[in-house]
Design an enzyme around this catalytic site. Structure first.
Site, PDB file in Angstrom:
ATOM      1  N   ARG A 136      19.656  -3.842  -2.108  1.00  0.00           N
ATOM      2  CA  ARG A 136      19.179  -4.911  -1.800  1.00  0.00           C
ATOM      3  C   ARG A 136      17.697  -5.021  -2.221  1.00  0.00           C
ATOM      4  NH1 ARG A 136      17.563  -4.456   4.116  1.00  0.00           N
ATOM      5  NH2 ARG A 136      15.344  -4.344   3.079  1.00  0.00           N
ATOM      6  N   HIS A 146      15.341  -7.851   4.016  1.00  0.00           N
ATOM      7  CA  HIS A 146      16.660  -8.102   4.741  1.00  0.00           C
ATOM      8  C   HIS A 146      16.877  -9.507   4.966  1.00  0.00           C
ATOM      9  CE1 HIS A 146      19.624  -7.673   7.792  1.00  0.00           C
ATOM     10  NE2 HIS A 146      19.002  -8.589   8.705  1.00  0.00           N
ATOM     11  N   TYR A 171       8.665  -0.081   5.517  1.00  0.00           N
ATOM     12  CA  TYR A 171       9.581   1.081   5.846  1.00  0.00           C
ATOM     13  C   TYR A 171      10.332   1.521   4.635  1.00  0.00           C
ATOM     14  CZ  TYR A 171      13.028  -2.788   5.751  1.00  0.00           C
ATOM     15  OH  TYR A 171      13.652  -3.812   5.267  1.00  0.00           O
TER      16      TYR A 171
END
Ligand SMILES: Cc1ncc(C[n+]2csc(CCOP(=O)(O)OP(=O)(O)O)c2C)c(N)n1
Length: 357
Positions: free
Chosen positions: A257, A261, A270
């Site tokens: 990805r 998100h 993160y």
């Protein structure tokens, strides 16, 4: 036809990260190579439309958008291997699936704007509405596959799930039921390494997601999800196997990805930028571009066609979003129940009264 279990076969790859062909695979790409320009074009268009949807969200026109950047080969390759009548059950990050199936990007945009209900424009193309609850749609895919089996219509269904979805009870139940009933259902897992901020290493102790297939009694196979040809051939074989009455297959497409998100997320909080850079070097579109060039299949007309198709789609998408009327708040009550319960009718009446003031 038997698929080789992932653990023994390794990851299926036909074109390496530098765009060179890989020899010695059990899959023969010769017949599929002719489709490569068409697949490349759709991947380019997907990336551009994806970018436009992110921009529209940033401009306040959409409520939210989950980008599929980096996952184009997995999605386009998978759908290109199927018949147009095979039902697809997407999660929510499947723009490449939608475009390869011929869904108008406006249907996707208006759903994320929240002004059009999610089935409109999808069902006509044998695609179920996007599923925000993680994993519930895997059960729908199995139900539809069992229906196809009973009707003997030769249909295969595909449940698109993420690595995070693999930890959901619904997905476990779906895989188990599909295997027990030998339903013609494919579980296409896009392992994009992250489920929001949870890395796949915290999702499972299993050495691969494909390996889990063994426990359900179906074949599992790992494929390089950034290699469009490999995805096409692996799904083609699994679909043929399902159509022949040999039941489901779990396909783990290993990809990444590249974006956040969703537009509400900041992945810099993160994950390490060096990881993102390493995956950028494995970009599925750049890889396909180099491979086409090496095959002598890349010419100006292909590039031009891809660019102009993308640009037309982006313009049409923007126009559709700007021109679409906002629906009446009363439509909130539509399509919830075939026969609405009394309390809902009462709430609708209260809202109508409120709007009239
Ligand atoms: C049943 C359920 N639980 C939790 C959530 C919250 N949630 C939204 S996206 C997401 C992560 C899903 O990750 P994955 O399946 O890997 O798909 P990806 O977003 O990476 O494409 C979670 C937990 C949800 N939408 N539904």
């Amino acid at each position: 036809m038997e698929l080789v279990v992932a653990d023994h076969a390794g990851i299926v790859q036909l074109v390496d990260e530098a765009g060179s062909p890989v020899s010695g695979s059990q899959f023969d790409p010769t017949t599929a190579v002719g489709r490569l320009p068409e697949l490349y074009e759709t991947m380019v268009v997907t990336r551009e439309v994806d970018e436009e949807l992110v921009i529209l969200q940033r401009q306040g026109e959409l409520a939210l958008f989950p980008s599929c950047r980096g996952q184009e080969a997995a999605q386009v390759g998978c759908v290109a291997a199927l018949r147009e009548t095979d039902w697809l059950f997407p999660q929510y990050r499947e723009l490449g699936v939608f475009l390869q199936r011929g869904i108008d990007p406006a249907a996707v945009g208006l759903t994320w704007r929240g002004t059009r209900h999610g089935a409109s424009g999808f069902l006509e193309r044998a695609v179920a509405p996007m599923s925000i609850p993680i994993g519930t749609h895997a059960l729908h895919a199995v139900g539809a596959a069992m229906a196809s089996d009973w009707l003997r219509d030769g249909g295969v269904t595909v449940a698109f799930v993420g690595d995070g979805a693999m930890s959901e009870g619904d997905v476990h139940e779906a895989m188990n039921l599909a295997a027990v009933r030998q339903a013609p259902c494919l579980f296409f897992v896009q392992n994009n390494q992250w489920a929001i901020s949870t890395p796949v290493s915290e999702q499972t102790r299993a050495t691969s997601l494909a390996l889990k297939a063994e426990g359900y009694g179906m074949p599992g196979i790992q494929v390089d999800g950034n290699d469009v040809l490999a995805c096409l051939l692996v799904v083609e074989q699994a679909a043929e196997r399902a159509r022949d009455g040999n039941g489901p297959t779990l396909i783990e497409a290993i990809t990444y990805r590249m974006g956040a998100h969703t537009t509400s997320d900041d992945p810099r909080r993160y994950r390490d930028e060096t990881e993102v850079e390493a995956w950028a070097a494995r970009d599925p579109i750049a890889r396909c571009h180099t491979h086409l060039d090496r095959l002598g299949l890349l010419d100006d007309s292909l590039e031009e066609r891809a660019r102009s198709r993308a640009s037309t789609m982006r313009t049409r998408l923007r126009d559709s979003i700007f021109e679409a009327p906002d629906p009446s708040p009363l439509t909130l009550f539509d399509h919830v129940y075939a026969e609405p319960p009394a309390y809902l009718i009462q709430q609708g009446a209260m809202l109508a009264e409120e709007l009239d003031r």
